[in-house]
Each structure stands twice: as structure tokens, then as C-alpha cells.
Design an enzyme around this catalytic site. Structure first.
Site, short mmCIF file in Angstrom:
data_model
loop_
_atom_site.label_atom_id
_atom_site.label_comp_id
_atom_site.label_asym_id
_atom_site.label_seq_id
_atom_site.Cartn_x
_atom_site.Cartn_y
_atom_site.Cartn_z
N VAL A 1 88.57 33.49 69.49
CA VAL A 1 88.51 34.95 69.41
C VAL A 1 89.19 35.43 68.13
CG1 VAL A 1 89.25 37.10 70.50
CG2 VAL A 1 88.33 35.24 71.90
N LYS A 2 90.31 34.81 67.75
CA LYS A 2 91.00 35.23 66.53
C LYS A 2 90.11 35.00 65.31
CE LYS A 2 94.15 36.35 63.49
NZ LYS A 2 95.49 35.75 63.38
N LEU A 3 89.41 33.88 65.24
CA LEU A 3 88.55 33.62 64.09
C LEU A 3 87.39 34.61 64.04
CD1 LEU A 3 88.50 29.71 64.02
CD2 LEU A 3 89.84 31.28 62.60
#
Length: 307
Positions: A182-184
Site C-alpha cells: 500500500v505504501k508503494l
């Protein structure tokens, strides 16, 4: 394997990586009353973090020695190579980690690396969560970051109050690696937006468009965004402090995203172009500058007078 059981008044929280983001996390854990240990390997690092030491943080010089005394270990370093060195290195966490310890990776890392680390720690009787951060150093210092967590909800609940000491929102993203995935995706959106804006501002300058007028138009319309708010301060007054994220780290995150997309065999045409924008900025020597200086890189390529 039994789940970790902590007495709230006895948990020691260790921090590995107390730089722009990690310092704020450790500061707020201390303020919440947790005993804190920090990994600091040099006198300069001790000097930079003197406020943490004055507040009672203990200092250790290897990840292994920190793991030997801490119930929760929070890693906040640059990326997967650094995280893997912290875990697997000769004096890494695995050399002395205790059964039941919860290791939380708040770095921006590759999901596949997180899964390898989780498996290795599980073999040692420890637990792992990937809990990537969103926010800037300002939010970290205010204890207002967002955490994107991958891993067991049961383990997360065991350390939720520790993580809440420095976070505004905790998002449960799925299994191990999901937080970093999700962060990427988040970074892809933000950094793509920044690259588009930088190109627009450089083109505007080359074609004689008034930059303040352009900022007013974008700010009042559908093109407005957090990335625009952070870049417009740089355009208006040269203030790059609202986007304190280096072009080197931006390139690293885009490399991680394109690798994740490639592994998933999804179309990533936009990502390739955005990646190249950050690669060029690094190649012209701007890697240590913050993201707004992507405009400077494009100005040089376009032959703008202020480049």
C-alpha cells in the site's frame, strides 16, 4: 507459538533509525512513558539525538544488543537493504532476538523482503509487522504519522498502543507485506503527481507563463493536491521544507514500485516515465535535495534561465 503477552508498564521499545522520521517516533514513545532504547553508533548521532538521551533513552550500539533487551523493536531506515542488514547482519536482530519480541518495520521496503524477514523471525519465535509511514518529518515530530500495517491483527493489537503513541491513523492493510504494498502504491501516486507538477512549472517558465497565476489557477481547480501545496511553496518563495523527502529516496521508492508492478505483471507505463524523471534528477547531482528540486532538474534540461 504463543502470542506476545506484555505488561503495559514493563515493555521496552527499541528504535533503529532515529533520523528525520524515526526521531519523532522515539520522542513520542518516550513522552507516552515507555522505556526506550535507541541504536546510536557514533558521537555525532548521539549529539543529534541529545534530546532523546536527556529524556531518558538508553543507547546501544548494535541491533542485536537492542533486540536482547527490548519487547518491541521499531525499524525506520532507508529501505530493504538497510532493513535486511539490521535483521540478518552479523550483529543483527536475529543474533539475539528473544521469543515473543515484536519487530515493526516502519521503513519503505519491498513486500517480498518483508515476507522473508517475517519467516526468519518466526523461526526464532518472534513476530513481524510491516508498518510503513506516510507523512513528513513535521508529522513525525508531532506524533501524527499514518501507519500502513501488514501482518497478524492479533499481533498488531498487542502493540497498538505503542504505535498509537506516534500515529494519527493505523490502517490494517492485510497480511505481511501488504503495508509496504500500500505504501508503494501511495508513493507512486504522490511522486507521479509531483513529477507532473514539476514538468508543468518548468514548461510554464520556459513559455513565459506567470508562475503565480498558474499556482492560483491550480490551487482553485481540480488539479489541486497535497503535492501541489508542497511544491507551490517552492515555486513562490524557494521553500522546499514542506516536502522534506530526498530525490534519492524518491528514486528508490519508484524503483521499488516498478519492481512490485513487474512482479505482478501489471501495466506500468506511467511508472516508467516517472521513474526516469527522478533518475535524471539524481544523475545531475540533485539526489540529496528534496523533491521540489525536481523542477530545478527539468529547468536545466529545458535551458531555463533560472536553472
Amino acid at each position: 507459538m504463543g502470542l506476545p503477552q506484555f505488561r503495559k508498564d514493563s515493555r521496552r521499545v527499541g528504535f533503529i533509525g532515529v533520523g528525520l522520521m524515526g526521531h519523532g517516533l522515539a520522542k513520542h514513545a518516550l513522552a507516552r512513558g515507555y522505556p526506550v532504547s535507541v541504536l546510536l553508533r557514533s558521537p555525532a548521532a548521539r549529539e543529534r539525538n541529545s534530546d532523546l538521551l536527556e529524556a531518558g533513552a538508553a543507547v546501544l550500539d548494535t541491533a542485536g544488543s537492542l533486540a536482547a533487551q527490548c519487547d518491541v523493536v521499531i525499524i525506520c531506515v532507508t529501505g530493504s537493504p538497510q532493513v535486511e542488514e539490521v535483521v540478518f547482519g552479523p550483529s543483527g536482530l536475529l543474533s539475539q532476538v528473544r521469543a515473543g519480541t515484536v519487530v515493526v518495520d516502519c521503513s519503505t521496503s519491498l513486500p517480498e523482503s518483508s515476507r522473508r524477514i517475517a519467516a526468519a523471525l518466526e523461526t526464532a519465535g518472534a513476530f513481524f509487522l510491516d508498518a510503513a509511514l506516510t507523512g513528513t518529518p513535521k508529522e513525525a515530530e508531532e506524533g501524527q504519522v499514518n501507519l500502513l500495517v501488514g501482518g497478524s491483527p492479533v499481533v498488531l493489537n498487542q502493540v497498538r498502543d505503542v504505535l498509537s503513541s506516534f500515529s494519527r491513523h493505523i490502517y490494517e492493510c492485510g497480511g505481511v507485506g501488504a503495508g509496504h504494498s500500500v505504501k508503494l502504491l501511495h508513493q507512486f501516486v504522490v511522486l507521479s503527481n509531483a513529477a507532473v507538477l514539476a514538468e508543468a512549472f518548468s514548461c510554464a517558465q520556459k513559455t513565459g507563463v506567470n508562475l503565480q497565476t498558474l499556482c492560483d489557477v491550480i490551487g482553485s481547480g481540480g488539479a489541486n493536491s497535497t503535492a501541489f501545496q508542497r511544491l507551490s511553496a517552492f515555486v513562490a518563495e524557494g521553500n522546499d521544507q514542506l516536502f522534506r523527502f530526498s530525490l534519492a529516496n524518491a528514486l528508490k521508492d519508484m524503483q521499488y514500485y516498478t519492481r512490485m508492478a513487474s512482479d505482478a505483471q501489471v501495466v506500468s507505463a506511467v511508472a516508467g516515465v516517472v521513474h526516469n524523471s527522478y533518475a535524471v534528477a539524481n544523475n545531475v547531482g540533485l539526489g540529496e535535495r528534496y523533491v521540489p528540486h525536481l523542477i530545478q532538474s527539468l529547468n536545466k534540461m529545458n535551458g531555463n534561465k533560472s536553472a
